[in-house]
Write a protein that holds these residues in place. Structure first.
Motif, PDB file in Angstrom:
ATOM      1  N   ARG A  63       0.834  -1.211   0.000  1.00  0.00           N
ATOM      2  CA  ARG A  63       0.000   0.000   0.000  1.00  0.00           C
ATOM      3  C   ARG A  63       0.868   1.260   0.000  1.00  0.00           C
ATOM      4  NH1 ARG A  63      -5.305  -1.104   0.425  1.00  0.00           N
ATOM      5  NH2 ARG A  63      -5.831  -3.145   1.311  1.00  0.00           N
ATOM      6  N   MET A  64       1.933   1.232   0.810  1.00  0.00           N
ATOM      7  CA  MET A  64       2.849   2.385   0.846  1.00  0.00           C
ATOM      8  C   MET A  64       3.523   2.551  -0.520  1.00  0.00           C
ATOM      9  SD  MET A  64       2.491   3.613   3.808  1.00  0.00           S
ATOM     10  CE  MET A  64       1.675   3.021   5.288  1.00  0.00           C
ATOM     11  N   ALA A  65       3.840   1.417  -1.163  1.00  0.00           N
ATOM     12  CA  ALA A  65       4.473   1.473  -2.492  1.00  0.00           C
ATOM     13  C   ALA A  65       3.572   2.227  -3.459  1.00  0.00           C
ATOM     14  CB  ALA A  65       4.742   0.059  -2.999  1.00  0.00           C
ATOM     15  N   VAL A  66       2.255   1.961  -3.376  1.00  0.00           N
ATOM     16  CA  VAL A  66       1.308   2.657  -4.253  1.00  0.00           C
ATOM     17  C   VAL A  66       1.310   4.154  -3.949  1.00  0.00           C
ATOM     18  CG1 VAL A  66      -1.118   2.892  -4.895  1.00  0.00           C
ATOM     19  CG2 VAL A  66      -0.154   0.612  -4.533  1.00  0.00           C
ATOM     20  N   GLU A  67       1.206   4.487  -2.662  1.00  0.00           N
ATOM     21  CA  GLU A  67       1.152   5.921  -2.288  1.00  0.00           C
ATOM     22  C   GLU A  67       2.401   6.652  -2.739  1.00  0.00           C
ATOM     23  OE1 GLU A  67      -0.240   7.459   1.209  1.00  0.00           O
ATOM     24  OE2 GLU A  67      -1.889   6.040   1.455  1.00  0.00           O
ATOM     25  N   ILE A  68       3.565   6.031  -2.493  1.00  0.00           N
ATOM     26  CA  ILE A  68       4.820   6.688  -2.853  1.00  0.00           C
ATOM     27  C   ILE A  68       4.955   6.790  -4.381  1.00  0.00           C
ATOM     28  CG2 ILE A  68       7.338   6.441  -2.808  1.00  0.00           C
ATOM     29  CD1 ILE A  68       7.128   5.469   0.048  1.00  0.00           C
ATOM     30  N   ALA A  69       4.561   5.732  -5.084  1.00  0.00           N
ATOM     31  CA  ALA A  69       4.682   5.743  -6.549  1.00  0.00           C
ATOM     32  C   ALA A  69       3.802   6.841  -7.146  1.00  0.00           C
ATOM     33  CB  ALA A  69       4.295   4.381  -7.119  1.00  0.00           C
ATOM     34  N   VAL A  80       7.832  10.866   3.556  1.00  0.00           N
ATOM     35  CA  VAL A  80       8.897  10.215   4.326  1.00  0.00           C
ATOM     36  C   VAL A  80       8.291   9.269   5.371  1.00  0.00           C
ATOM     37  CG1 VAL A  80      10.883  10.576   5.830  1.00  0.00           C
ATOM     38  CG2 VAL A  80      10.491  12.118   3.923  1.00  0.00           C
ATOM     39  N   LEU A  81       7.148   9.670   5.944  1.00  0.00           N
ATOM     40  CA  LEU A  81       6.502   8.795   6.924  1.00  0.00           C
ATOM     41  C   LEU A  81       6.032   7.489   6.267  1.00  0.00           C
ATOM     42  CD1 LEU A  81       4.420  11.072   9.321  1.00  0.00           C
ATOM     43  CD2 LEU A  81       6.447   9.733   9.870  1.00  0.00           C
ATOM     44  N   ASP A  82       5.515   7.568   5.032  1.00  0.00           N
ATOM     45  CA  ASP A  82       5.156   6.340   4.308  1.00  0.00           C
ATOM     46  C   ASP A  82       6.372   5.419   4.202  1.00  0.00           C
ATOM     47  OD1 ASP A  82       2.553   7.049   3.914  1.00  0.00           O
ATOM     48  OD2 ASP A  82       2.840   7.815   1.878  1.00  0.00           O
ATOM     49  N   ILE A  86      17.920   3.539   9.395  1.00  0.00           N
ATOM     50  CA  ILE A  86      17.008   4.133   8.401  1.00  0.00           C
ATOM     51  C   ILE A  86      16.148   5.204   9.065  1.00  0.00           C
ATOM     52  CG2 ILE A  86      14.991   3.657   6.944  1.00  0.00           C
ATOM     53  CD1 ILE A  86      16.185   0.880   6.395  1.00  0.00           C
ATOM     54  N   SER A  87      15.671   4.879  10.231  1.00  0.00           N
ATOM     55  CA  SER A  87      14.788   5.796  10.950  1.00  0.00           C
ATOM     56  C   SER A  87      15.497   7.130  11.247  1.00  0.00           C
ATOM     57  CB  SER A  87      14.325   5.082  12.221  1.00  0.00           C
ATOM     58  OG  SER A  87      13.870   5.983  13.163  1.00  0.00           O
ATOM     59  N   ARG A  88      16.768   7.044  11.662  1.00  0.00           N
ATOM     60  CA  ARG A  88      17.524   8.277  11.931  1.00  0.00           C
ATOM     61  C   ARG A  88      17.736   9.090  10.652  1.00  0.00           C
ATOM     62  NH1 ARG A  88      20.354   5.010  15.472  1.00  0.00           N
ATOM     63  NH2 ARG A  88      21.931   4.589  13.899  1.00  0.00           N
ATOM     64  N   GLN A  89      18.048   8.379   9.570  1.00  0.00           N
ATOM     65  CA  GLN A  89      18.278   9.047   8.292  1.00  0.00           C
ATOM     66  C   GLN A  89      17.001   9.767   7.823  1.00  0.00           C
ATOM     67  OE1 GLN A  89      19.930   6.293   5.490  1.00  0.00           O
ATOM     68  NE2 GLN A  89      20.311   7.879   3.933  1.00  0.00           N
ATOM     69  N   LEU A  90      15.868   9.090   7.978  1.00  0.00           N
ATOM     70  CA  LEU A  90      14.602   9.682   7.535  1.00  0.00           C
ATOM     71  C   LEU A  90      14.249  10.912   8.364  1.00  0.00           C
ATOM     72  CD1 LEU A  90      12.478   6.478   6.802  1.00  0.00           C
ATOM     73  CD2 LEU A  90      13.548   8.016   5.138  1.00  0.00           C
ATOM     74  N   MET A  91      14.623  10.870   9.638  1.00  0.00           N
ATOM     75  CA  MET A  91      14.349  12.042  10.482  1.00  0.00           C
ATOM     76  C   MET A  91      15.112  13.263   9.971  1.00  0.00           C
ATOM     77  SD  MET A  91      13.864  11.268  14.466  1.00  0.00           S
ATOM     78  CE  MET A  91      13.650   9.517  14.570  1.00  0.00           C
ATOM     79  N   THR A  92      16.345  13.040   9.544  1.00  0.00           N
ATOM     80  CA  THR A  92      17.143  14.134   8.970  1.00  0.00           C
ATOM     81  C   THR A  92      16.451  14.700   7.725  1.00  0.00           C
ATOM     82  OG1 THR A  92      19.037  12.840   9.660  1.00  0.00           O
ATOM     83  CG2 THR A  92      19.488  14.751   8.285  1.00  0.00           C
ATOM     84  N   TYR A  93      15.961  13.812   6.853  1.00  0.00           N
ATOM     85  CA  TYR A  93      15.268  14.274   5.645  1.00  0.00           C
ATOM     86  C   TYR A  93      14.047  15.112   6.002  1.00  0.00           C
ATOM     87  CZ  TYR A  93      18.009  11.002   2.818  1.00  0.00           C
ATOM     88  OH  TYR A  93      19.018  10.333   2.192  1.00  0.00           O
ATOM     89  N   ALA A 106       9.612   0.701   6.491  1.00  0.00           N
ATOM     90  CA  ALA A 106      10.770   0.166   7.213  1.00  0.00           C
ATOM     91  C   ALA A 106      10.311  -0.511   8.501  1.00  0.00           C
ATOM     92  CB  ALA A 106      11.764   1.286   7.513  1.00  0.00           C
ATOM     93  N   ARG A 107       9.351   0.138   9.175  1.00  0.00           N
ATOM     94  CA  ARG A 107       8.800  -0.409  10.411  1.00  0.00           C
ATOM     95  C   ARG A 107       8.123  -1.767  10.165  1.00  0.00           C
ATOM     96  NH1 ARG A 107       8.896   1.716  15.833  1.00  0.00           N
ATOM     97  NH2 ARG A 107       6.959   1.229  16.867  1.00  0.00           N
ATOM     98  N   ALA A 108       7.409  -1.862   9.061  1.00  0.00           N
ATOM     99  CA  ALA A 108       6.747  -3.129   8.715  1.00  0.00           C
ATOM    100  C   ALA A 108       7.795  -4.234   8.541  1.00  0.00           C
ATOM    101  CB  ALA A 108       5.918  -2.969   7.438  1.00  0.00           C
ATOM    102  N   LEU A 109       8.925  -3.891   7.912  1.00  0.00           N
ATOM    103  CA  LEU A 109       9.991  -4.884   7.737  1.00  0.00           C
ATOM    104  C   LEU A 109      10.566  -5.300   9.087  1.00  0.00           C
ATOM    105  CD1 LEU A 109      11.852  -3.454   4.609  1.00  0.00           C
ATOM    106  CD2 LEU A 109      10.417  -5.500   4.719  1.00  0.00           C
TER     107      LEU A 109
END
Lengths: 244, 244
Positions: free
Chosen positions: B111-117, B195-197, B177-184, B202-205
């Motif tokens: 679902r996130m893949a769809v939203e991001i795409a 970025v939250l998507d 990954i989580s730290r990197q995304l926070m910077t973005y 990442a959280r799902a993984l």
């Protein structure tokens, strides 16, 4: 599953075994409810000591799960339950997994409470975070959990369906909080880390709603003898009505 | 649990029943692995069609869970298994819940893949998100899941312990990954929603790693006859060694 039928068992000890696991589930449920209540209080009051108490007590929840699990396996091995008794045991096996995970989510909220409390005075968002919305969501899922355990105690499928329907409300409240927090993050990018802690806590509450929902599905299965997971609530309602 | 012991059962049909649920779990596991693989591919390739296929196929995962669950209950009712056979059935009952949830997480990633795409061309972060780190995390948990199912097929407690230890690596990669995304998010507040998507994926993984870890704990219980949940892996290792 009619609790009166328990009286018809040949073995009194068997009745007692089944009654024991029911009571253990309710005791475990009571502890988990207490953990959730304290976690929410610690979160809103920035009470680090109370949060640490919740974190330390998660072991008690875990021990409950292991002990009830063992009791269920013993009953399966020694008593070879059939029909509604077997459904009770398999329902308990599933329900305690969900209760244990509710305990984990309460622990997560307590950990976030500690993190947020420790940084609270330096944040530009101080006082702006939607604490009351989070408490509202907390109250919805606390009620769901309590009523799910109540439906389990009374073996009441109709009540379980009503509880499970509230999950939609919990999801909607979570979505509203999530949107609000996204606005804050855009306004105060330096507070993103703290806002995410808040968001994880809201997410944990939303997941507790899901677990209460799962428990309600097991209760319908227990009472109706039919697996209703992955049916819509309208379909389940029709099913229950057609049998009453 | 020694698979050779299965031959000692009085009833051939009973052996067949037990063998069937083992095979069904492996088939369900294969489907769930496939769902995860496709979800990751859809995510990295912005392939909306493939993502929708994953979303549509989640029903098949759910149906597997219900069907295996029913088969376990039938075995409990008709065959009254004892000792290691009973442990096998109760392990299967738990493992399929985790597999079903892995399926749910794969669906979330799709679902996130769809939203991001759908928003990919308008985002100022275009090309900056840590896709390769997410694929690395994906590979870690994909391997964990595969090896957990393999350990289940071979009833291998040592292998299960080795798999479960990898969960630490998955957690560490998720944290990075989580730290990197926070910077973005701080750099590009307007992209926070996107970025939250990415963060939810990442959280799902990371949660899929947790489920693989759970399955490994059940395998140790199945083989060793002792509940090892909530023990540390060092404690479990000592326990396994002391029995070999």
């Amino acid at each position: 599953m009619d609790t009166e039928n328990l009286g018809q068992h040949i073995s009194k000890q068997f009745n007692q075994d089944l009654e024991n696991i029911r009571e253990e589930v309710l005791a475990m449920g009571g502890l988990v409810e207490e953990q959730l209540k304290k976690a929410l209080e610690a979160f809103s009051q920035h009470d680090i000591e109370l949060a640490n108490e919740v974190i330390a007590n998660d072991d008690r929840v875990n021990n409950f799960e292991i002990s009830i699990d063992e009791d269920c396996i013993k009953i399966l091995a020694k008593r070879q339950p059939a029909a509604s008794d077997l459904r009770l045991v398999s329902t308990v096996l599933k329900a305690i997994t969900d209760l244990e995970r509710v305990g984990d989510e309460a622990e997560k909220i307590a950990r976030m409470a500690v993190e947020i409390a420790e940084t609270k005075d330096q944040s530009p968002l101080n006082g702006k975070l939607p604490y009351s919305a989070l408490q509202n969501l907390g109250n919805v899922v606390k009620t769901m959990l309590h009523e799910a355990l109540d439906a389990f105690a009374r073996m009441d499928a109709d009540a379980a369906i009503e509880v499970a329907k509230k999950d939609k409300k919990a999801d909607d409240e979570y979505d509203a909080i999530s949107r609000q927090l996204m606005t804050y993050m855009m306004e105060e990018p330096r507070s993103i880390s703290k806002v995410l802690d808040f968001l994880w806590s809201a997410r944990a509450l939303e997941r507790i709603g899901d677990h209460a929902h799962n428990i309600c599905e097991y209760i319908v299965y227990l009472v109706q003898g039919q697996d209703v997971r992955h049916l819509t609530w309208d379909e389940i309602h029709r099913l229950v009505k057609s049998r009453n």
